[in-house]
Design a protein around this motif. Structure first.
Motif, PDB file in Angstrom:
ATOM      1  N   TYR A  84       0.845  -1.205   0.000  1.00 44.76           N
ATOM      2  CA  TYR A  84       0.000   0.000   0.000  1.00 44.76           C
ATOM      3  C   TYR A  84       0.880   1.256   0.000  1.00 44.76           C
ATOM      4  O   TYR A  84       0.651   2.185  -0.790  1.00 44.76           O
ATOM      5  CB  TYR A  84      -0.913  -0.014   1.224  1.00 44.76           C
ATOM      6  CG  TYR A  84      -1.531   1.327   1.554  1.00 44.76           C
ATOM      7  CD1 TYR A  84      -2.676   1.763   0.907  1.00 44.76           C
ATOM      8  CD2 TYR A  84      -0.959   2.149   2.534  1.00 44.76           C
ATOM      9  CE1 TYR A  84      -3.246   3.003   1.204  1.00 44.76           C
ATOM     10  CE2 TYR A  84      -1.523   3.390   2.838  1.00 44.76           C
ATOM     11  CZ  TYR A  84      -2.661   3.809   2.170  1.00 44.76           C
ATOM     12  OH  TYR A  84      -3.209   5.029   2.469  1.00 44.76           O
ATOM     13  N   VAL A 139      -7.753   1.400  -4.844  1.00 42.89           N
ATOM     14  CA  VAL A 139      -6.887   2.363  -5.529  1.00 42.89           C
ATOM     15  C   VAL A 139      -7.669   2.979  -6.685  1.00 42.89           C
ATOM     16  O   VAL A 139      -8.294   2.266  -7.476  1.00 42.89           O
ATOM     17  CB  VAL A 139      -5.607   1.702  -6.068  1.00 42.89           C
ATOM     18  CG1 VAL A 139      -4.693   2.760  -6.697  1.00 42.89           C
ATOM     19  CG2 VAL A 139      -4.872   0.960  -4.961  1.00 42.89           C
ATOM     20  N   ALA A 146      -2.200   6.297 -10.557  1.00 41.10           N
ATOM     21  CA  ALA A 146      -2.818   6.280  -9.234  1.00 41.10           C
ATOM     22  C   ALA A 146      -2.908   7.697  -8.665  1.00 41.10           C
ATOM     23  O   ALA A 146      -1.921   8.439  -8.647  1.00 41.10           O
ATOM     24  CB  ALA A 146      -2.014   5.399  -8.292  1.00 41.10           C
ATOM     25  N   LYS A 149      -5.691   6.213  -2.699  1.00 42.19           N
ATOM     26  CA  LYS A 149      -5.611   4.840  -2.208  1.00 42.19           C
ATOM     27  C   LYS A 149      -6.141   4.796  -0.788  1.00 42.19           C
ATOM     28  O   LYS A 149      -6.099   5.792  -0.052  1.00 42.19           O
ATOM     29  CB  LYS A 149      -4.175   4.317  -2.257  1.00 42.19           C
ATOM     30  CG  LYS A 149      -3.188   5.146  -1.432  1.00 42.19           C
ATOM     31  CD  LYS A 149      -1.752   4.637  -1.580  1.00 42.19           C
ATOM     32  CE  LYS A 149      -0.785   5.491  -0.756  1.00 42.19           C
ATOM     33  NZ  LYS A 149       0.620   5.003  -0.858  1.00 42.19           N
TER      34      LYS A 149
END
Length: 234
Positions: A84, A139, A146, A149
């Motif tokens: 993560y 996400v 990205a 998240k």
């Protein structure tokens, strides 16, 4: 009577000696063979003494058959917090969706939308390492990069319950590290990037004093506390 008539002449005597067969121990090859045998025997004895005597090697090397064992690969059950944390957020240079899917595997669910020439896709992984039932990682990607998240449902062992005093200790302007030291690790993290602003939040949902489902959330903007909220705490 001439007794000399029975004796051979000197020439005849020499001829008789020449034709007499020599004993084997008087022949040259016999003694040559003896010398060779003696020298060979001495060499063998020397070799034995060298192997077992003062010149012998002190270490004994034994050849052992190499056995190759297959290393047991231990696969973690679900997405880790390190994975993560490794997802970089940016509108133009955030971690590409293909990279995230290659590292985390196929997502459990996906959803897409298009607005203002921007394709938005949300990928969700339902399994989190050391996570409670219902934990997940989500996400959001904009045009393949990205931009936000969130990970939730992580198990945290607490030495004591978090009450209203812990909640009240959180003040605006505090650093993230101060909250982690004073309050402890949260059960959920979320982060998003928008232009030059980074927004984060910590969610505390286990070991919280209050009614069932009691929790509180601490919000950060660019690394410092910018707000907080609580539900069901006593």
């Amino acid at each position: 009577m001439d007794h000399n008539n029975n004796l051979p002449t000197r020439a005849a005597y020499r001829r008789s000696l020449k034709h007499q067969k020599k004993h084997f121990y008087k022949r040259w090859w016999f003694w040559t063979l003896i010398v060779i045998i003696v020298l060979a025997g001495g060499g063998v004895a020397g070799m034995k003494m060298t192997a077992t005597g003062p010149f012998a090697k002190t270490s004994h090397v034994s050849k052992q058959k190499k056995t190759t064992k297959k290393k047991k690969v231990v696969n973690k059950d679900g997405v880790t917090f390190a994975q993560y944390s490794g997802i970089y957020l940016n509108e133009t240079s955030g971690t590409p969706i293909a990279t995230v899917q290659r590292l985390l595997g196929k997502p459990s669910t996906t959803s897409t939308s298009n607005a203002n020439n921007t394709k938005t896709e949300i990928n969700t992984w339902n399994n989190v390492d050391n996570g409670e039932l219902g934990s997940n990682l989500k996400v959001t990607f904009a045009n393949g990069h990205a931009i936000s998240k969130a990970i939730s449902g992580m198990k945290v062992a607490r030495s004591e319950k978090l009450g209203l005093d812990a909640y009240s200790s959180v003040q605006n302007g505090m650093e993230e590290s101060t909250i982690l030291n004073n309050v402890g690790k949260p059960n959920g993290y979320s982060e998003s990037f928008n232009s030059d602003k980074t927004s984060k939040s910590f969610t505390y949902s286990s070991g919280v004093s209050g009614s069932t489902g009691a929790n509180f959330v601490v919000n950060f903007t660019n690394g410092t506390v910018s707000g907080k909220s609580q539900t069901g705490m006593k």
